[in-house]
Motif scaffolding. Structure first.
Motif, short mmCIF file in Angstrom:
data_model
loop_
_atom_site.label_atom_id
_atom_site.label_comp_id
_atom_site.label_asym_id
_atom_site.label_seq_id
_atom_site.Cartn_x
_atom_site.Cartn_y
_atom_site.Cartn_z
N VAL A 1 9.75 8.45 2.46
CA VAL A 1 8.49 8.31 3.20
C VAL A 1 8.08 9.71 3.63
N ASN A 2 6.92 10.12 3.19
CA ASN A 2 6.45 11.49 3.46
C ASN A 2 5.40 11.51 4.56
N LEU A 3 5.36 12.63 5.22
CA LEU A 3 4.47 12.83 6.36
C LEU A 3 3.32 13.75 5.95
N ARG A 4 2.13 13.43 6.44
CA ARG A 4 0.98 14.31 6.27
C ARG A 4 0.32 14.48 7.64
N LEU A 5 0.37 15.66 8.17
CA LEU A 5 -0.34 15.94 9.41
C LEU A 5 -1.63 16.66 9.06
N ASN A 6 -2.73 16.13 9.57
CA ASN A 6 -4.06 16.71 9.30
C ASN A 6 -4.30 16.89 7.80
N GLY A 7 -3.72 15.98 7.00
CA GLY A 7 -3.95 16.02 5.56
C GLY A 7 -3.21 17.13 4.84
N ALA B 1 0.85 -1.18 0.00
CA ALA B 1 0.00 0.00 0.00
C ALA B 1 0.89 1.23 0.00
N SER B 2 0.40 2.31 -0.57
CA SER B 2 1.23 3.51 -0.66
C SER B 2 1.01 4.47 0.49
N THR B 3 -0.15 4.40 1.14
CA THR B 3 -0.48 5.35 2.19
C THR B 3 -1.12 4.65 3.37
N VAL B 4 -0.69 5.01 4.56
CA VAL B 4 -1.31 4.51 5.79
C VAL B 4 -1.69 5.73 6.62
N THR B 5 -2.91 5.75 7.08
CA THR B 5 -3.42 6.93 7.80
C THR B 5 -3.99 6.55 9.15
N PHE B 6 -3.55 7.25 10.17
CA PHE B 6 -4.17 7.17 11.50
C PHE B 6 -5.05 8.41 11.64
N SER B 7 -6.31 8.21 11.87
CA SER B 7 -7.22 9.34 11.96
C SER B 7 -7.96 9.33 13.30
N SER B 8 -8.68 10.41 13.53
CA SER B 8 -9.45 10.56 14.77
C SER B 8 -8.57 10.33 15.99
N ALA C 1 -0.60 10.70 8.53
CA ALA C 1 -0.47 9.76 7.42
C ALA C 1 0.98 9.67 6.99
N VAL C 2 1.38 8.49 6.54
CA VAL C 2 2.70 8.30 5.96
C VAL C 2 2.52 7.77 4.56
N VAL C 3 3.31 8.30 3.64
CA VAL C 3 3.15 7.98 2.22
C VAL C 3 4.48 7.52 1.66
N ALA C 4 4.49 6.38 0.99
CA ALA C 4 5.69 5.90 0.29
C ALA C 4 5.71 6.61 -1.05
N ALA C 5 6.64 7.54 -1.20
CA ALA C 5 6.67 8.37 -2.40
C ALA C 5 7.05 7.56 -3.63
N ALA C 6 6.22 7.60 -4.65
CA ALA C 6 6.48 6.91 -5.92
C ALA C 6 6.84 5.45 -5.69
N ASN C 7 6.19 4.84 -4.72
CA ASN C 7 6.52 3.46 -4.34
C ASN C 7 5.38 2.94 -3.48
N ALA C 8 5.59 1.85 -2.79
CA ALA C 8 4.57 1.31 -1.89
C ALA C 8 5.25 0.60 -0.73
N PHE C 9 4.64 0.68 0.42
CA PHE C 9 5.10 -0.11 1.55
C PHE C 9 4.79 -1.58 1.26
N ALA C 10 5.75 -2.44 1.56
CA ALA C 10 5.56 -3.85 1.26
C ALA C 10 4.65 -4.52 2.27
N ALA C 11 4.07 -5.60 1.86
CA ALA C 11 3.26 -6.42 2.77
C ALA C 11 4.11 -6.82 3.96
N ASP C 12 3.48 -6.89 5.11
CA ASP C 12 4.10 -7.25 6.39
C ASP C 12 4.80 -6.07 7.06
N THR C 13 4.85 -4.91 6.39
CA THR C 13 5.35 -3.72 7.07
C THR C 13 4.35 -3.32 8.15
#
Lengths: 158, 175
Positions: free
Chosen positions: A49-55, A19-26, A138-150
């Protein structure tokens, strides 16, 4: 006198597929700091790996100072970037502490350690120029994806 | 639920041990954290990390960022990850501090060894280390050993604590 737990597990995710993006919300504003642990790798070649705070996707709202050693050379740099670090196709880790994340009277500072034994030992000090309480991360794998089991684990710190 | 649990603390006496080992800890956590306050009985000042009793240096690798108050440098090697601690040549009654994070310690992939170490002791030489390490073993971690690397031993008053950090039950969204 009963003690207060220092760390409280808030959320976690182990990827079943890439997956390219994982988000913790609320995110509740109950704690003093947030502590994030990413352990794993990306799918194809090293990637930021990029950071997104509050989107917030505006790069200039973030600033970082970085120090790293690649095994032969130590360097330092600073920039307006939402980069949190990088991972490669081998196992690595990124840990980050976000200080006073729920306060509404200050910009948000964070301290990052990036562990890539294949590339560099790195530390970053960052700041998000926004006084709003952090309610999503949120954390985003730039132009890539986090591998399964991460794994992605978020803790509240008292 | 409290996510950071102290599993045990070892306090070094005058026996001058060369290793400190944690074993028989639970396998129901997410990460392990070792916190060390240490002093060397000699001027060596280096503590290395081994997992599951694996003493084969080639099974480890390390990449270091080292600063000593005058200059900053970086080294790498296919060998045990390590951190600097206060040595016998530094100010009396001072101890270095070191943290070792072992994320995903029960996983089936190779293991990351993340080290931060400082040796500030009000003397002319101090170190701040940042170390990215790796162990090629894919078994769950069942023992953690801190070794006085090369010569020397842990001085009386050295303490080492092992914590288990456990993830919460909330979720995250994936895109």
């Amino acid at each position: 006198m009963a003690g207060t737990p220092q760390y409280v597990g808030l959320a976690n995710l182990t990827l079943g597929a890439s997956a390219s993006t994982v988000t913790f919300s609320s995110i509740a504003g109950t704690y003093r700091d947030l502590y994030l642990v990413i352990a794993g790798n990306v799918t194809t070649s090293a990637a930021g790996v990029n950071l997104r705070l509050n989107g917030d996707t505006t790069t200039t709202n973030y600033s970082t100072v970085t120090a790293q050693g690649d095994g032969s050379t130590a360097t330092t740099s600073s920039s307006n970037t939402f980069g949190l670090g990088s991972l490669s196709t081998t196992q690595g880790a990124i840990t980050a502490t976000f200080f006073d994340y729920a306060q509404t009277n200050k910009h948000k500072g964070y301290l990052v350690q990036v562990d890539r034994f294949d590339s560099a030992a790195q530390t970053r000090a960052g700041s998000w120029a926004n006084t709003a309480a952090v309610t999503s991360l949120a954390v985003v794998a730039a132009a890539n994806a986090f591998a399964a089991d991460t794994t992605f684990t978020l803790y509240g710190v008292n | 639920m409290a996510a950071k649990e102290l599993l045990g603390t070892i306090v070094v006496d005058a026996s001058a041990p060369t290793t400190i080992t944690f074993t028989s800890f639970p396998s129901d956590g997410t990460d392990l954290l070792v916190v060390l306050s240490a002093r060397d009985t000699t001027t060596n000042g280096i503590v290395s990390v081994q997992l599951n009793g694996d003493t084969t240096a080639a099974n480890y690798s390390r990449r270091l960022l080292i600063s000593n108050g005058v200059s900053v440098s970086s080294t790498m090697a296919s060998s045990f990850p390590y951190g600097n601690i206060v040595n016998s040549g530094q100010t009396a009654n001072t101890f270095g501090s070191m943290q070792v994070l072992l994320p995903k310690y029960t996983g089936s992939a190779q293991k990351t060894i993340s080290i931060q170490a400082i040796t500030e002791s009000s003397s002319t030489t101090g170190y701040a280390n940042l170390v990215s390490g790796n162990w090629t073993g894919t078994a769950a971690i069942t023992s953690v050993t801190l070794t006085k690397d090369g010569v020397g031993s842990f001085a009386e008053g050295t303490t080492a604590s092992l914590y288990k950090i456990t993830k919460g039950s909330g979720g995250a969204t994936v895109a």
